[in-house]
Design an enzyme around this catalytic site. Structure first.
Site, PDB file in Angstrom:
ATOM      1  N   GLN A  24      40.776 144.966  -7.129  1.00 21.76           N
ATOM      2  CA  GLN A  24      41.752 145.379  -6.107  1.00 21.76           C
ATOM      3  C   GLN A  24      42.657 146.485  -6.664  1.00 21.76           C
ATOM      4  OE1 GLN A  24      43.976 142.659  -3.327  1.00 21.76           O
ATOM      5  NE2 GLN A  24      45.510 142.713  -4.920  1.00 21.76           N
TER       6      GLN A  24
ATOM      7  N   GLN B 111      41.695 140.964   5.743  1.00 25.45           N
ATOM      8  CA  GLN B 111      40.954 140.941   4.471  1.00 25.45           C
ATOM      9  C   GLN B 111      40.162 139.642   4.277  1.00 25.45           C
ATOM     10  OE1 GLN B 111      44.792 141.366   2.209  1.00 25.45           O
ATOM     11  NE2 GLN B 111      43.794 140.031   0.740  1.00 25.45           N
TER      12      GLN B 111
ATOM     13  N   HIS C 176      53.008 135.746  -9.444  1.00 21.27           N
ATOM     14  CA  HIS C 176      53.799 136.563  -8.511  1.00 21.27           C
ATOM     15  C   HIS C 176      55.226 136.765  -9.037  1.00 21.27           C
ATOM     16  CE1 HIS C 176      50.993 134.442  -5.581  1.00 21.27           C
ATOM     17  NE2 HIS C 176      50.727 135.719  -5.375  1.00 21.27           N
TER      18      HIS C 176
ATOM     19  N   GLN D 197      46.882 141.958 -12.636  1.00 15.38           N
ATOM     20  CA  GLN D 197      45.583 142.322 -13.211  1.00 15.38           C
ATOM     21  C   GLN D 197      44.498 141.307 -12.860  1.00 15.38           C
ATOM     22  OE1 GLN D 197      45.229 142.610 -17.613  1.00 15.38           O
ATOM     23  NE2 GLN D 197      43.167 141.878 -17.152  1.00 15.38           N
TER      24      GLN D 197
ATOM     25  N   ARG E 138      45.017 129.706  -4.971  1.00 16.25           N
ATOM     26  CA  ARG E 138      43.871 128.876  -4.570  1.00 16.25           C
ATOM     27  C   ARG E 138      43.627 127.705  -5.526  1.00 16.25           C
ATOM     28  NH1 ARG E 138      41.540 134.077  -2.590  1.00 16.25           N
ATOM     29  NH2 ARG E 138      41.288 133.828  -0.354  1.00 16.25           N
TER      30      ARG E 138
ATOM     31  N   MET F 211      50.578 137.428  -0.680  1.00 13.30           N
ATOM     32  CA  MET F 211      50.233 136.625   0.498  1.00 13.30           C
ATOM     33  C   MET F 211      50.957 135.281   0.414  1.00 13.30           C
ATOM     34  SD  MET F 211      46.396 137.616   1.585  1.00 13.30           S
ATOM     35  CE  MET F 211      45.541 136.531   0.471  1.00 13.30           C
TER      36      MET F 211
ATOM     37  N   SER G  72      46.615 130.944  -9.777  1.00 15.38           N
ATOM     38  CA  SER G  72      46.170 131.456  -8.486  1.00 15.38           C
ATOM     39  C   SER G  72      46.658 130.515  -7.390  1.00 15.38           C
ATOM     40  CB  SER G  72      44.631 131.498  -8.463  1.00 15.38           C
ATOM     41  OG  SER G  72      44.158 131.576  -7.136  1.00 15.38           O
TER      42      SER G  72
HETATM   43  O1  PAF Z   1      46.556 140.347  -3.832  1.00 15.77           O
HETATM   44  C1  PAF Z   1      46.975 139.930  -2.730  1.00 15.77           C
HETATM   45  O2  PAF Z   1      47.682 138.924  -2.660  1.00 15.77           O
HETATM   46  C2  PAF Z   1      46.596 140.673  -1.468  1.00 15.77           C
HETATM   47  O3  PAF Z   1      45.304 141.148  -1.517  1.00 15.77           O
HETATM   48  C3  PAF Z   1      47.579 141.793  -1.108  1.00 15.77           C
HETATM   49  C4  PAF Z   1      47.569 142.901  -2.146  1.00 15.77           C
HETATM   50  C5  PAF Z   1      48.982 141.239  -0.985  1.00 15.77           C
HETATM   51  C6  PAF Z   1      47.180 142.412   0.231  1.00 15.77           C
HETATM   52  O4  PAF Z   1      47.201 141.472   1.256  1.00 15.77           O
END
Ligand code: PAF
Length: 283
Positions: free
Chosen positions: A153, A61, A37, A148, A187, A30, A185
């Site tokens: 998720q 979501q 990432h 992880q 956030r 996202m 994160s």
């Molecule tokens: O983990 C995330 O950043 C989101 O939940 C994802 C997997 C990109 C789906 O929008």
């Protein structure tokens, strides 16, 4: 590196790659990229001919009172970072491109989604599966990479991939942490100075619980130790703190071997999640 915003253009790239037999690594995100990432992207780079990173803040979501509007976004910054990690294409569609119509057909996550984050975020994992299924269909990846940190998720996506026969390999990449242990994160930018100074106590508490579990095998005592530690070391409010079997996310049984110790804590206004996965037998 190229930024692609339309499904038509993405399809053209995928078709071209498939025609010459190239493998495709997909890193769904996202955006507002951090080292976590970039580690996913680097792993994808090692294992695939082309690497596609999606950057899409997926509205489906987020709950009505969640941070969809304020979620941090910075595509120019993300573009530079993704390029440095070896990404070939960023797929950054607008919401209307991904969801032009609402045909009323949804994916519903199962039992694994009713607990942990799912308990306080109803519908969250349905939205995650909706967008991930769409991304899988669009990018047709050979391999898809998830962190992880979002262990629940990953477990739920694993179930979807298995039960609906998505022809791809899922790769889970370990949590990337700050030097003091705080899980990276997007956030974390919400944390005040005071919040930030308290936040590393979450990881420290998880480690205490893991040690207790390894030493005594007593799940309740382990959880209690972590709870006390978080309550003493932070002003935060625990949303959940649980030890479950992994990846089925059920109660730990006699024959359980792999466990997930997962926590969510509100520090100030920010909800932080973290986890440890470890084996409780055979070590
Ligand atoms: O983990 C995330 O950043 C989101 O939940 C994802 C997997 C990109 C789906 O929008």
């Amino acid at each position: 590196m190229k930024v692609v915003t339309t499904i038509a253009e993405l399809k053209g790239i995928i078709k071209g790659a498939q025609e010459v037999g190239q493998s495709i690594g997909l890193v769904p995100t996202m955006g507002y990229l951090h080292e976590g990432h970039l580690t996913l992207a680097s792993e994808a780079r090692k294992e695939n001919d082309i690497v596609i990173m999606s950057i899409f803040v997926n509205p489906t979501q987020f709950g009505p009172n969640e941070d969809f509007e304020s979620y941090p976004r910075d595509l120019p910054r993300d573009t530079k970072l993704a390029e440095s990690a070896g990404v070939d294409y960023i797929f950054a569609p607008a919401v209307e491109e991904m969801y032009p119509t609402d045909g009323g057909i949804y994916i519903r996550a199962g039992r694994q989604s009713q607990i942990l984050c799912g308990a306080s975020r109803p519908g969250h994992f349905d939205g995650v599966l909706q967008v991930v299924a769409k991304l899988f269909h669009l990018a047709q990846p050979t391999r898809a990479y998830f962190g992880q940190k979002d262990a629940q998720q990953v477990a739920i996506i694993q179930t979807m991939v298995r039960d609906y026969n998505f022809p791809l390999e899922l790769r889970t990449v370990p949590i990337v942490r700050e030097e003091d242990g705080l899980a990276k994160s997007s956030r974390n930018v919400y944390l005040t100075e005071q919040d930030r100074s308290e936040a590393p106590a979450i990881y420290a508490a998880l480690q205490l619980a893991k040690d207790e579990m390894k030493e005594t095998g007593n799940a309740e005592a382990a959880i209690e130790k972590a709870r006390k530690s978080i309550e003493t070391e932070t002003s935060g409010r625990i949303d959940y703190l649980e030890l479950l079997s992994y990846p089925d996310l059920a109660q730990v049984q006699e024959n359980t071997t792999e466990v997930l110790l997962a926590v969510a804590v509100y520090i100030g206004k920010t909800r932080l999640i973290d986890n440890l996965m470890f084996s409780i037998k055979g070590e």
